[in-house]
Scaffold this motif. Sequence first.
Motif, mmCIF file in Angstrom:
data_model
loop_
_atom_site.group_PDB
_atom_site.id
_atom_site.type_symbol
_atom_site.label_atom_id
_atom_site.label_comp_id
_atom_site.label_asym_id
_atom_site.label_seq_id
_atom_site.Cartn_x
_atom_site.Cartn_y
_atom_site.Cartn_z
ATOM 1 N N GLY A 1 2.947 19.363 -6.648
ATOM 2 C CA GLY A 1 3.834 19.337 -5.484
ATOM 3 C C GLY A 1 3.195 19.703 -4.162
ATOM 4 O O GLY A 1 3.681 19.308 -3.106
ATOM 5 N N HIS A 2 2.097 20.450 -4.183
ATOM 6 C CA HIS A 2 1.454 20.849 -2.929
ATOM 7 C C HIS A 2 0.454 19.803 -2.418
ATOM 8 O O HIS A 2 -0.063 19.931 -1.315
ATOM 9 C CB HIS A 2 0.731 22.192 -3.097
ATOM 10 N N VAL A 3 0.205 18.764 -3.205
ATOM 11 C CA VAL A 3 -0.767 17.742 -2.826
ATOM 12 C C VAL A 3 -0.034 16.582 -2.159
ATOM 13 O O VAL A 3 0.945 16.075 -2.688
ATOM 14 C CB VAL A 3 -1.561 17.241 -4.059
ATOM 15 N N ARG A 4 -0.542 16.183 -0.998
ATOM 16 C CA ARG A 4 0.066 15.085 -0.252
ATOM 17 C C ARG A 4 -0.783 13.826 -0.359
ATOM 18 O O ARG A 4 -1.978 13.890 -0.565
ATOM 19 C CB ARG A 4 0.170 15.452 1.231
ATOM 20 N N VAL B 1 0.840 -1.207 0.000
ATOM 21 C CA VAL B 1 0.000 0.000 0.000
ATOM 22 C C VAL B 1 0.871 1.252 0.000
ATOM 23 O O VAL B 1 0.643 2.184 -0.779
ATOM 24 C CB VAL B 1 -0.971 -0.003 1.207
ATOM 25 N N LEU B 2 1.879 1.283 0.854
ATOM 26 C CA LEU B 2 2.772 2.441 0.925
ATOM 27 C C LEU B 2 3.486 2.669 -0.407
ATOM 28 O O LEU B 2 3.518 3.788 -0.928
ATOM 29 C CB LEU B 2 3.786 2.242 2.050
ATOM 30 N N ARG B 3 4.025 1.615 -0.977
ATOM 31 C CA ARG B 3 4.736 1.747 -2.260
ATOM 32 C C ARG B 3 3.789 2.197 -3.381
ATOM 33 O O ARG B 3 4.129 3.063 -4.175
ATOM 34 C CB ARG B 3 5.397 0.421 -2.638
ATOM 35 N N GLN B 4 2.596 1.623 -3.418
ATOM 36 C CA GLN B 4 1.637 1.977 -4.463
ATOM 37 C C GLN B 4 1.164 3.410 -4.300
ATOM 38 O O GLN B 4 1.027 4.147 -5.279
ATOM 39 C CB GLN B 4 0.447 1.013 -4.447
ATOM 40 N N ALA B 5 0.908 3.831 -3.072
ATOM 41 C CA ALA B 5 0.460 5.206 -2.823
ATOM 42 C C ALA B 5 1.534 6.204 -3.260
ATOM 43 O O ALA B 5 1.228 7.226 -3.894
ATOM 44 C CB ALA B 5 0.129 5.394 -1.345
ATOM 45 N N CYS B 6 2.784 5.924 -2.946
ATOM 46 C CA CYS B 6 3.880 6.813 -3.366
ATOM 47 C C CYS B 6 3.986 6.856 -4.886
ATOM 48 O O CYS B 6 4.144 7.928 -5.480
ATOM 49 C CB CYS B 6 5.203 6.359 -2.746
ATOM 50 N N LYS B 7 3.895 5.700 -5.508
ATOM 51 C CA LYS B 7 3.965 5.621 -6.971
ATOM 52 C C LYS B 7 2.816 6.397 -7.609
ATOM 53 O O LYS B 7 3.010 7.168 -8.552
ATOM 54 C CB LYS B 7 3.920 4.156 -7.402
ATOM 55 N N ASP B 8 1.600 6.212 -7.086
ATOM 56 C CA ASP B 8 0.427 6.882 -7.640
ATOM 57 C C ASP B 8 0.511 8.398 -7.475
ATOM 58 O O ASP B 8 0.065 9.145 -8.341
ATOM 59 C CB ASP B 8 -0.857 6.369 -6.966
ATOM 60 N N ALA B 9 1.059 8.859 -6.360
ATOM 61 C CA ALA B 9 1.096 10.296 -6.069
ATOM 62 C C ALA B 9 2.301 11.008 -6.664
ATOM 63 O O ALA B 9 2.370 12.242 -6.621
ATOM 64 C CB ALA B 9 1.072 10.507 -4.562
ATOM 65 N N GLN C 1 -9.617 22.509 -1.726
ATOM 66 C CA GLN C 1 -8.512 23.447 -1.875
ATOM 67 C C GLN C 1 -8.948 24.870 -1.584
ATOM 68 O O GLN C 1 -8.142 25.695 -1.196
ATOM 69 C CB GLN C 1 -7.925 23.368 -3.285
ATOM 70 N N SER C 2 -10.213 25.162 -1.771
ATOM 71 C CA SER C 2 -10.670 26.516 -1.560
ATOM 72 C C SER C 2 -11.326 26.704 -0.192
ATOM 73 O O SER C 2 -11.785 27.777 0.117
ATOM 74 C CB SER C 2 -11.684 26.904 -2.654
ATOM 75 N N ARG C 3 -11.359 25.643 0.600
ATOM 76 C CA ARG C 3 -12.030 25.757 1.895
ATOM 77 C C ARG C 3 -11.063 25.684 2.993
ATOM 78 O O ARG C 3 -10.490 25.092 3.550
ATOM 79 C CB ARG C 3 -13.117 24.693 2.020
ATOM 80 N N SER D 1 -8.461 6.128 -10.704
ATOM 81 C CA SER D 1 -8.637 6.685 -12.055
ATOM 82 C C SER D 1 -9.362 8.033 -12.029
ATOM 83 O O SER D 1 -9.232 8.824 -12.950
ATOM 84 C CB SER D 1 -9.398 5.688 -12.938
ATOM 85 N N HIS D 2 -10.120 8.321 -10.970
ATOM 86 C CA HIS D 2 -10.843 9.588 -10.871
ATOM 87 C C HIS D 2 -10.042 10.682 -10.150
ATOM 88 O O HIS D 2 -10.378 11.860 -10.245
ATOM 89 C CB HIS D 2 -12.162 9.383 -10.128
ATOM 90 N N VAL D 3 -9.000 10.283 -9.426
ATOM 91 C CA VAL D 3 -8.252 11.245 -8.601
ATOM 92 C C VAL D 3 -7.525 12.273 -9.458
ATOM 93 O O VAL D 3 -7.605 13.479 -9.201
ATOM 94 C CB VAL D 3 -7.275 10.518 -7.660
ATOM 95 N N GLU D 4 -6.813 11.826 -10.480
ATOM 96 C CA GLU D 4 -6.063 12.778 -11.310
ATOM 97 C C GLU D 4 -7.000 13.754 -12.016
ATOM 98 O O GLU D 4 -6.686 14.932 -12.154
ATOM 99 C CB GLU D 4 -5.159 12.038 -12.286
ATOM 100 N N LYS D 5 -8.153 13.282 -12.432
ATOM 101 C CA LYS D 5 -9.146 14.166 -13.043
ATOM 102 C C LYS D 5 -9.588 15.230 -12.037
ATOM 103 O O LYS D 5 -9.693 16.414 -12.369
ATOM 104 C CB LYS D 5 -10.342 13.345 -13.533
ATOM 105 N N LEU D 6 -9.825 14.822 -10.811
ATOM 106 C CA LEU D 6 -10.217 15.745 -9.752
ATOM 107 C C LEU D 6 -9.103 16.761 -9.469
ATOM 108 O O LEU D 6 -9.370 17.950 -9.304
ATOM 109 C CB LEU D 6 -10.560 14.972 -8.474
ATOM 110 N N LEU D 7 -7.877 16.304 -9.453
ATOM 111 C CA LEU D 7 -6.751 17.207 -9.202
ATOM 112 C C LEU D 7 -6.590 18.234 -10.322
ATOM 113 O O LEU D 7 -6.258 19.396 -10.070
ATOM 114 C CB LEU D 7 -5.455 16.416 -9.029
#
Length: 194
Positions: free
Chosen positions: A22-25, A9-17, A192-194, A179-185
């Motif tokens: 740069g400001h998104v964790r 999970v840790l490796r996949q999360a790092c790879k995906d992100a 981000q505005s709240r 698959s929906h996260v990058e579209k949202l970003l």
Amino acid sequence: MIVPLGEWVLRQACKDAANWPGHVRVAVNLSPVQFRSPSLTHTVISALADSGLSAFQLELEITESVLLTDSETALATLHHIKGLGVRIAMDDFGTGYSSLSYLRLFPFDKIKIDQSFIRELGDSKDCAAIVKAVVDLGSSLGITTTAEGVETTNQLDQVREHGCTEIQGYFFGKPLPFSHVEKLLRKGSPSQSR
């Protein structure tokens, strides 16, 4: 199985992100068993190196239970990982042992106020007092406070009024497939505005 599963999970999360702005964790929960693994620090270093993710973009979430046994070793591990530039969050704050000494012994970057307190904000003066106290404590210590489980406008208004610095919950969005996260970003998240 939790140690190899947690490592994946840790490796996949790092790879995906790794390709996110740069400001998104990305935040990854660590189980107490995974946290006690002697290979944890190496796994974090390796996951960051293999993915190319900046250490600043990784946030590891632990619960207070990881500090209950062999707290000296746990604190040493936390200091080592934080020394890499990784952020450390205490998850579900207020539901476990909740020793304030942990906040003195380790410089957490974030306290996540458990959703059980947020859920009853409108009905319980006790919950409101606890949320306010934790936010004030975090503010005094320079620690970000996150209200977990915000689902209604009333809850949002109250946690804002109490001064929470971050808010998460279904009010902003439900869990999404990757698959929906990058579209949202690309579009810009409402949070981000709240």
